[in-house]
Design a protein around this motif. Structure first.
Motif, PDB file in Angstrom:
ATOM      1  N   HIS A  94     -49.634 -10.892 -11.270  1.00 27.27           N
ATOM      2  CA  HIS A  94     -50.428 -11.037 -12.494  1.00 27.27           C
ATOM      3  C   HIS A  94     -51.881 -11.332 -12.152  1.00 27.27           C
ATOM      4  CE1 HIS A  94     -47.119 -12.049 -15.707  1.00 27.27           C
ATOM      5  NE2 HIS A  94     -47.254 -10.755 -15.493  1.00 27.27           N
ATOM      6  N   ALA A  95     -52.093 -12.282 -11.242  1.00 27.64           N
ATOM      7  CA  ALA A  95     -53.461 -12.649 -10.890  1.00 27.64           C
ATOM      8  C   ALA A  95     -54.182 -11.499 -10.196  1.00 27.64           C
ATOM      9  CB  ALA A  95     -53.444 -13.882  -9.991  1.00 27.64           C
ATOM     10  N   LYS A  96     -53.484 -10.763  -9.359  1.00 32.04           N
ATOM     11  CA  LYS A  96     -54.103  -9.649  -8.632  1.00 32.04           C
ATOM     12  C   LYS A  96     -54.655  -8.602  -9.581  1.00 32.04           C
ATOM     13  CE  LYS A  96     -53.150  -6.146  -5.077  1.00 32.04           C
ATOM     14  NZ  LYS A  96     -54.347  -6.475  -4.265  1.00 32.04           N
ATOM     15  N   PHE A  97     -53.926  -8.341 -10.661  1.00 31.61           N
ATOM     16  CA  PHE A  97     -54.340  -7.259 -11.557  1.00 31.61           C
ATOM     17  C   PHE A  97     -54.934  -7.727 -12.884  1.00 31.61           C
ATOM     18  CE2 PHE A  97     -51.065  -5.155  -8.873  1.00 31.61           C
ATOM     19  CZ  PHE A  97     -51.895  -4.211  -8.298  1.00 31.61           C
ATOM     20  N   ARG A  98     -54.796  -9.020 -13.228  1.00 29.17           N
ATOM     21  CA  ARG A  98     -55.262  -9.463 -14.549  1.00 29.17           C
ATOM     22  C   ARG A  98     -55.928 -10.852 -14.523  1.00 29.17           C
ATOM     23  NH1 ARG A  98     -52.676  -6.836 -18.774  1.00 29.17           N
ATOM     24  NH2 ARG A  98     -52.150  -4.700 -18.144  1.00 29.17           N
ATOM     25  N   LEU A  99     -56.546 -11.231 -13.432  1.00 28.35           N
ATOM     26  CA  LEU A  99     -57.037 -12.603 -13.298  1.00 28.35           C
ATOM     27  C   LEU A  99     -58.058 -12.981 -14.360  1.00 28.35           C
ATOM     28  CD1 LEU A  99     -57.115 -15.265 -11.789  1.00 28.35           C
ATOM     29  CD2 LEU A  99     -58.797 -14.276 -10.219  1.00 28.35           C
ATOM     30  N   PHE A 100     -59.070 -12.146 -14.584  1.00 26.50           N
ATOM     31  CA  PHE A 100     -60.101 -12.517 -15.560  1.00 26.50           C
ATOM     32  C   PHE A 100     -59.494 -12.688 -16.949  1.00 26.50           C
ATOM     33  CE2 PHE A 100     -63.270 -11.429 -18.788  1.00 26.50           C
ATOM     34  CZ  PHE A 100     -64.206 -12.413 -18.521  1.00 26.50           C
ATOM     35  N   GLN A 101     -58.592 -11.807 -17.319  1.00 25.49           N
ATOM     36  CA  GLN A 101     -57.917 -11.905 -18.612  1.00 25.49           C
ATOM     37  C   GLN A 101     -57.203 -13.248 -18.747  1.00 25.49           C
ATOM     38  OE1 GLN A 101     -54.709  -9.109 -18.949  1.00 25.49           O
ATOM     39  NE2 GLN A 101     -54.299  -9.553 -21.086  1.00 25.49           N
ATOM     40  N   MET A 102     -56.436 -13.625 -17.731  1.00 28.23           N
ATOM     41  CA  MET A 102     -55.699 -14.884 -17.764  1.00 28.23           C
ATOM     42  C   MET A 102     -56.646 -16.068 -17.914  1.00 28.23           C
ATOM     43  SD  MET A 102     -53.160 -13.837 -14.643  1.00 28.23           S
ATOM     44  CE  MET A 102     -52.540 -15.492 -14.327  1.00 28.23           C
ATOM     45  N   ASP A 103     -57.724 -16.048 -17.152  1.00 26.32           N
ATOM     46  CA  ASP A 103     -58.698 -17.134 -17.143  1.00 26.32           C
ATOM     47  C   ASP A 103     -59.401 -17.246 -18.486  1.00 26.32           C
ATOM     48  OD1 ASP A 103     -60.193 -19.209 -16.101  1.00 26.32           O
ATOM     49  OD2 ASP A 103     -61.529 -17.941 -14.923  1.00 26.32           O
ATOM     50  N   LEU A 104     -59.897 -16.121 -18.991  1.00 23.14           N
ATOM     51  CA  LEU A 104     -60.642 -16.115 -20.244  1.00 23.14           C
ATOM     52  C   LEU A 104     -59.771 -16.558 -21.417  1.00 23.14           C
ATOM     53  CD1 LEU A 104     -63.259 -15.344 -21.813  1.00 23.14           C
ATOM     54  CD2 LEU A 104     -62.253 -13.076 -22.115  1.00 23.14           C
ATOM     55  N   GLN A 105     -58.563 -16.003 -21.519  1.00 17.59           N
ATOM     56  CA  GLN A 105     -57.724 -16.288 -22.674  1.00 17.59           C
ATOM     57  C   GLN A 105     -57.294 -17.749 -22.725  1.00 17.59           C
ATOM     58  OE1 GLN A 105     -54.681 -13.230 -22.285  1.00 17.59           O
ATOM     59  NE2 GLN A 105     -55.754 -11.894 -23.689  1.00 17.59           N
ATOM     60  N   PRO A 323     -30.679 -11.215  -6.542  1.00 18.34           N
ATOM     61  CA  PRO A 323     -29.253 -10.878  -6.462  1.00 18.34           C
ATOM     62  C   PRO A 323     -28.447 -11.250  -7.708  1.00 18.34           C
ATOM     63  CG  PRO A 323     -30.009 -11.799  -4.379  1.00 18.34           C
ATOM     64  CD  PRO A 323     -31.136 -11.953  -5.351  1.00 18.34           C
ATOM     65  N   THR A 324     -28.990 -12.152  -8.569  1.00 19.64           N
ATOM     66  CA  THR A 324     -28.237 -12.587  -9.754  1.00 19.64           C
ATOM     67  C   THR A 324     -28.886 -12.186 -11.070  1.00 19.64           C
ATOM     68  OG1 THR A 324     -29.352 -14.743  -9.716  1.00 19.64           O
ATOM     69  CG2 THR A 324     -27.253 -14.551  -8.515  1.00 19.64           C
ATOM     70  N   SER A 325     -30.026 -11.509 -11.050  1.00 16.99           N
ATOM     71  CA  SER A 325     -30.687 -11.112 -12.301  1.00 16.99           C
ATOM     72  C   SER A 325     -31.500  -9.852 -12.072  1.00 16.99           C
ATOM     73  CB  SER A 325     -31.594 -12.233 -12.819  1.00 16.99           C
ATOM     74  OG  SER A 325     -32.684 -12.433 -11.946  1.00 16.99           O
ATOM     75  N   ASN A 326     -31.705  -9.114 -13.156  1.00 11.76           N
ATOM     76  CA  ASN A 326     -32.452  -7.865 -13.063  1.00 11.76           C
ATOM     77  C   ASN A 326     -32.975  -7.524 -14.447  1.00 11.76           C
ATOM     78  OD1 ASN A 326     -33.482  -5.548 -11.840  1.00 11.76           O
ATOM     79  ND2 ASN A 326     -31.647  -4.342 -12.289  1.00 11.76           N
ATOM     80  N   ALA A 327     -34.281  -7.641 -14.666  1.00 12.77           N
ATOM     81  CA  ALA A 327     -34.859  -7.404 -15.992  1.00 12.77           C
ATOM     82  C   ALA A 327     -36.092  -6.531 -15.871  1.00 12.77           C
ATOM     83  CB  ALA A 327     -35.222  -8.730 -16.657  1.00 12.77           C
ATOM     84  N   TYR A 328     -36.347  -5.745 -16.914  1.00  7.13           N
ATOM     85  CA  TYR A 328     -37.488  -4.828 -16.953  1.00  7.13           C
ATOM     86  C   TYR A 328     -38.095  -4.900 -18.351  1.00  7.13           C
ATOM     87  CZ  TYR A 328     -40.229  -0.573 -15.994  1.00  7.13           C
ATOM     88  OH  TYR A 328     -41.261   0.314 -15.777  1.00  7.13           O
ATOM     89  N   GLY A 329     -39.417  -4.799 -18.392  1.00  7.00           N
ATOM     90  CA  GLY A 329     -40.105  -4.755 -19.678  1.00  7.00           C
ATOM     91  C   GLY A 329     -41.548  -5.151 -19.523  1.00  7.00           C
ATOM     92  N   VAL A 330     -42.094  -5.779 -20.556  1.00  4.42           N
ATOM     93  CA  VAL A 330     -43.475  -6.236 -20.492  1.00  4.42           C
ATOM     94  C   VAL A 330     -43.522  -7.757 -20.454  1.00  4.42           C
ATOM     95  CG1 VAL A 330     -44.637  -4.238 -21.474  1.00  4.42           C
ATOM     96  CG2 VAL A 330     -43.662  -5.945 -23.013  1.00  4.42           C
ATOM     97  N   SER A 331     -44.516  -8.244 -19.728  1.00  6.88           N
ATOM     98  CA  SER A 331     -44.743  -9.671 -19.565  1.00  6.88           C
ATOM     99  C   SER A 331     -46.114 -10.021 -20.117  1.00  6.88           C
ATOM    100  CB  SER A 331     -44.673 -10.038 -18.079  1.00  6.88           C
ATOM    101  OG  SER A 331     -45.643  -9.292 -17.341  1.00  6.88           O
ATOM    102  N   LEU A 332     -46.381 -11.320 -20.238  1.00  8.75           N
ATOM    103  CA  LEU A 332     -47.692 -11.810 -20.642  1.00  8.75           C
ATOM    104  C   LEU A 332     -48.412 -12.333 -19.409  1.00  8.75           C
ATOM    105  CD1 LEU A 332     -46.782 -13.864 -23.841  1.00  8.75           C
ATOM    106  CD2 LEU A 332     -48.192 -11.799 -23.785  1.00  8.75           C
ATOM    107  N   PRO A 333     -49.500 -11.712 -18.972  1.00 10.28           N
ATOM    108  CA  PRO A 333     -50.242 -12.260 -17.840  1.00 10.28           C
ATOM    109  C   PRO A 333     -50.657 -13.704 -18.133  1.00 10.28           C
ATOM    110  CG  PRO A 333     -50.981 -10.035 -18.298  1.00 10.28           C
ATOM    111  CD  PRO A 333     -50.074 -10.428 -19.433  1.00 10.28           C
ATOM    112  N   GLY A 334     -50.184 -14.615 -17.284  1.00 10.76           N
ATOM    113  CA  GLY A 334     -50.402 -16.038 -17.505  1.00 10.76           C
ATOM    114  C   GLY A 334     -49.103 -16.786 -17.689  1.00 10.76           C
ATOM    115  N   SER A 335     -47.989 -16.031 -17.793  1.00 14.33           N
ATOM    116  CA  SER A 335     -46.686 -16.662 -18.002  1.00 14.33           C
ATOM    117  C   SER A 335     -45.616 -15.883 -17.250  1.00 14.33           C
ATOM    118  CB  SER A 335     -46.334 -16.688 -19.498  1.00 14.33           C
ATOM    119  OG  SER A 335     -45.034 -17.216 -19.704  1.00 14.33           O
ATOM    120  N   PRO A 336     -44.618 -16.584 -16.722  1.00 14.72           N
ATOM    121  CA  PRO A 336     -43.518 -15.863 -16.071  1.00 14.72           C
ATOM    122  C   PRO A 336     -42.590 -15.198 -17.084  1.00 14.72           C
ATOM    123  CG  PRO A 336     -43.084 -18.219 -16.066  1.00 14.72           C
ATOM    124  CD  PRO A 336     -44.473 -18.038 -16.627  1.00 14.72           C
ATOM    125  N   PHE A 337     -41.643 -14.400 -16.551  1.00 13.52           N
ATOM    126  CA  PHE A 337     -40.553 -13.770 -17.302  1.00 13.52           C
ATOM    127  C   PHE A 337     -40.954 -12.445 -17.955  1.00 13.52           C
ATOM    128  CE2 PHE A 337     -40.276 -18.492 -18.217  1.00 13.52           C
ATOM    129  CZ  PHE A 337     -39.552 -18.788 -17.078  1.00 13.52           C
TER     130      PHE A 337
END
Length: 816
Positions: A94-105, A323-337
């Protein structure tokens, strides 16, 4: 190749900022020589077409080996041996690709925008502090850190973000920091909490209308108010299918004895409003069809949340796998999951509930110090927070915020964007209560069935959401989930007395009694921000509901069978204007064509031939919308806006229903400012004549087609400060009340379709790109696909597919 356009755009933007001709003004001093430096300046942010993201990295925080596989769309597929490493990597990426967004928001959420923008943002920051945004995040943090597993996940994410920040070379700092002469700030768990509270504000702080309604009640009186602003529209198609039998209310709040005299019977005016009130169109569509309605017998789930469209996007697409979970979709830069998506067993999506979960109470302070307030017959001590707002280039601004039993006092004689009349208004908002919404998504990412889904969402408090669900076992469901106050009839529609506890909330609707449905006989469920249930639901549930899209979705799904993924793609991109289908016959019935001017006669012929499709080339949509807007002004402006400019107009659905039901019942047709008694045919005709003036002007400018008229655009997060990083003039139609709900800069921020076959088949797209770097080809490369109504196939990568040709780069991580 994006390097040359980026350089031109960056140079142009630098010039704009340097010229100080935008609202950011002198708040943005920029060392031009440093910005243009070949070694450290913006040139270093331009990515060559063959840029290599491959890496081999070591971090002491990791427990084992992990890998990130970046595909041809720059979607990371993150594989780790345990949860903590998984979320460390998510934070790093997230930080590599969206750091300024995370910081600003998150700075904006905390009320620190003035540190970047200068004095122009001071009132915004004061409002954020008075809304109690950090107070809310602090309370959430207590819940997040109570559970050792939760604390471990959020802390791992934070460590990942900081690992990237600490590795940054000056040349690699995002270009926005260089333009603003700023530096990234270390991440912390409280910043993740702030991000989630920002979402709570976006989706629940604008769904109440207490101040506006108080003003409207002073115009109409309470009985007429209920008619002009009805709770249940005639044409409502609720989320929970009609005919559903609800249990008796588990909690029955009692109306205060003084309500009729001190609340319903008063006429009052509140000359204040939130500066940054969220867009009322922050809604969404979701629906799910059962196997009984699909071609192959497998459920299909669809979701498209409608939010402000931005570059970079609010969303970041990824896969999270252990090994125990597998999820795909969209996330919010600044938060896990993964926030909206699917795993190997289920799929889920969300729309906003639009429920009112924020009320205002009038407070009486003992004196100007605000240290004590009158409550239940005595002076109670207020909790005082002394706020220091650091203003770039201007020093520090101080504010004092008093907290009462209800919550913070947002408006007082020292703060209002108009005239406060020395009124002190405290707010009670469920977002202030301790909660851990993040763990809902942790559990959804791992859910296997309906029971797991219900358990996962059961503790989600604010903002209230409609969680739609499908599983490979064939179950479909929808549940409106949130922490909703149990109200007596009429409670919270207006500002309430706050000198005792009689008007305070008396409890919350039990979670099991929130509106929900599972496996309906009709074979589908949908939500589009409409009221969740009809008048048979046993609780009073005010909100800012949006009715037309739900009617349209219900109409189309009801008539469909043998449904395929392609059918669902077409439905998500549908331009049919259901409201116009009901309203236009009324307009044509009452218009006096003999009284139309020459231009209006031309336009009425176009609208007569219109097929109700609000596509980008539609002229009928433009004419209809201008005519309708002109008519609404003719009906309501004299009665409402000229009496009280801060009172709201009724919803367009309400106006349409009044007109369609019986023109004589709409007593507000007559213009109270004229001696003549206007009739419906007179104002419908006059409305088109007035609209024809602006329509003729637009036509002369070549802007009669709907897309040219509304100019769909996607702006950079710093909208006014960085116009060169925007995409304008997109060729899309739609409107906020249409399934494809694109307005000027608002609309479907992520389209997702998940087909629950044995090997999950999923499609998605959002209008931006994975990278937040304007110098990257991945900055906006999804937009054209989104504009055309097309999708990408979502690749749920398997651990055995590391050599697949879709993998373009591998980032290896290990302990060290």
């Amino acid at each position: 190749m994006r390097i040359v356009p980026f350089m031109v755009s960056a140079a142009a933007t630098a010039g704009l900022v340097w010229a100080l001709n935008k609202p950011w003004g002198s708040a943005v001093p920029m060392p031009l020589g440093k910005f243009l430096s070949p070694q450290h300046g913006f040139w270093q942010n331009a990515e060559a077409a063959g840029y290599d993201f491959t890496a081999d990295l070591k971090f002491p925080e990791l427990k084992g080996d992990a890998s990130v596989y970046l595909d041809e769309r720059l979607v990371p597929h993150i594989f780790a041996e345990n949860d903590e490493d998984l979320y460390f990597l998510q934070g790093y990426i997230h930080a590599k690709f969206r750091l300024f967004q995370m910081d600003l928001q998150t700075k904006a959420a905390e009320g620190r925008a003035s540190e970047i923008a200068g004095a122009v943002a001071v009132n915004f920051d004061r409002e954020q502090r008075r809304l109690g945004m950090k107070y809310a995040a602090e309370n959430a943090m207590k819940e997040m850190e109570k559970d050792p597993a939760s604390l471990a996940m959020f802390s791992a994410y934070t460590k990942g973000v900081n690992a990237y920040i600490h590795s940054l070379k000056e040349s690699e700092i995002p270009v926005e920091y260089k333009l603003l002469n700023a530096k990234p700030e270390a991440w912390s768990n409280i910043r993740t909490a702030l991000l989630l509270k920002m979402m709570a504000k976006m989706l629940s702080s604008g769904t109440e209308n207490d101040l506006l309604n108080t003003n409207a009640k002073s115009i109409f009186g309470y009985d007429a108010f209920k008619q002009v602003y009805p709770q249940v529209p005639d044409s409502l198609v609720p989320i929970v299918p009609k005919g559903t039998v609800f249990d008796t209310a588990g909690i029955k709040p009692v109306k205060p004895a003084t309500a009729d005299s001190l609340y319903f019977g008063t006429k009052d005016t509140m000359m204040m409003a939130e500066i940054s009130r969220p867009d009322k169109n922050n809604g969404s569509n979701n629906w799910v069809v059962a196997g009984s309605k699909t071609q192959d017998g497998a459920p299909i789930l669809c979701n498209d949340p409608h939010l402000e469209l931005s570059l970079p996007s609010i969303w970041f697409e990824l896969q999270l796998s252990t090994p125990t979970s597998n999820a795909y979709g969209v996330s919010l830069p600044g938060s896990p999951f993964v926030i909206i998506g699917f795993n190997d067993s289920i799929a889920w999506g969300v729309t906003n509930s639009q429920r009112d979960v924020k009320d205002y109470f009038e407070i009486k302070f003992k004196d100007a110090s605000k240290k004590e307030y009158w409550y239940n017959g005595k002076w109670e001590p207020a909790m005082i927070r002394y706020e220091e707002i650091k203003v770039r280039g201007k020093g520090t601004v101080y504010d004092t915020v008093a907290y009462t039993v209800f919550g913070p006092v947002i408006f007082d004689e020292s703060f209002s964007n108009t005239v406060s009349n020395k009124r002190n208004l405290a707010m009670r908002w469920t977002a202030h209560d301790g909660s851990n919404e993040g763990m809902t998504f942790y559990k959804l990412n791992r859910a296997k069935n309906y029971d797991d889904y219900v358990n996962a969402i059961s503790t989600f408090d604010c903002p209230g959401q409609n969680f739609v669900f499908a599983s490979k076992t064939g179950d479909i469901a929808i549940w409106q989930q949130g922490k909703f106050p149990a109200r007596w009839d009429g409670q919270g529609q207006f500002v309430m007395p706050g000198e005792d506890d009689s008007y305070n909330w008396q409890g919350f609707i039990p979670q099991s009694e929130n509106p929900h449905a599972k496996n309906p006989e009709r074979g589908f469920l949908e939500s589009a921000n409409q009221r969740p249930a009809d008048s048979s639901y046993p609780y009073f549930i005010p909100g800012s509901y949006i009715t037309p899209r739900g009617i349209a979705i219900e109409h189309f799904l009801s008539g469909m069978s043998g449904i395929t993924v392609s059918d669902m793609m077409r439905l998500q991109n549908n331009y049919y204007n259901e409201l116009a289908n009901d309203a236009l016959p009324v307009l044509l019935k009452y218009v006096n064509e003999a009284g139309l001017n020459t231009e209006a006669r031309k336009y009425i012929e176009i609208v007569k031939a219109w097929n109700m499709e609000a596509g980008p080339a539609s002229k009928g949509q433009t004419i209809y919308q201008c005519w309708w807007d002109s008519l609404e002004a003719a009906i309501w402006k004299d009665d409402i806006s000229k009496t009280d400019p801060m009172a709201p107009w009724p919803e367009e659905q309400t106006t349409m229903e009044w007109l369609a039901r019986d023109s004589s019942s709409l007593s507000y047709i007559d213009n109270i400012n004229t001696q003549e008694t206007e009739t419906l045919d007179m104002i419908v005709t006059t409305a088109l004549n007035k609209a024809s003036v602006s329509l003729a002007q637009k036509e002369a400018e070549g802007k009669l087609e709907w897309t040219r008229f509304k100019n769909p655009s996607i702006y950079h997060l710093i909208k006014d400060g960085l116009p060169a990083f925007a995409r304008k003039g997109l060729n899309v139609g739609g409107n906020g009340n249409i399934i494809n709900a694109v307005t000027h800069s608002h609309g479907p921020s992520w389209r997702m379709i998940v087909h629950m076959v044995s090997e999950t088949e999923a499609y998605g797209v959002y209008p931006a790109g994975q990278s937040g770097n304007p110098g990257s080809k991945y900055y906006d490369n999804f937009i054209d696909t989104w504009v055309k109504g097309e999708y990408y196939k979502l690749w749920m990568m398997k651990a055995t597919e590391t050599g697949d040709k879709k993998v373009k780069w591998v980032m290896k991580f290990g302990k060290g």
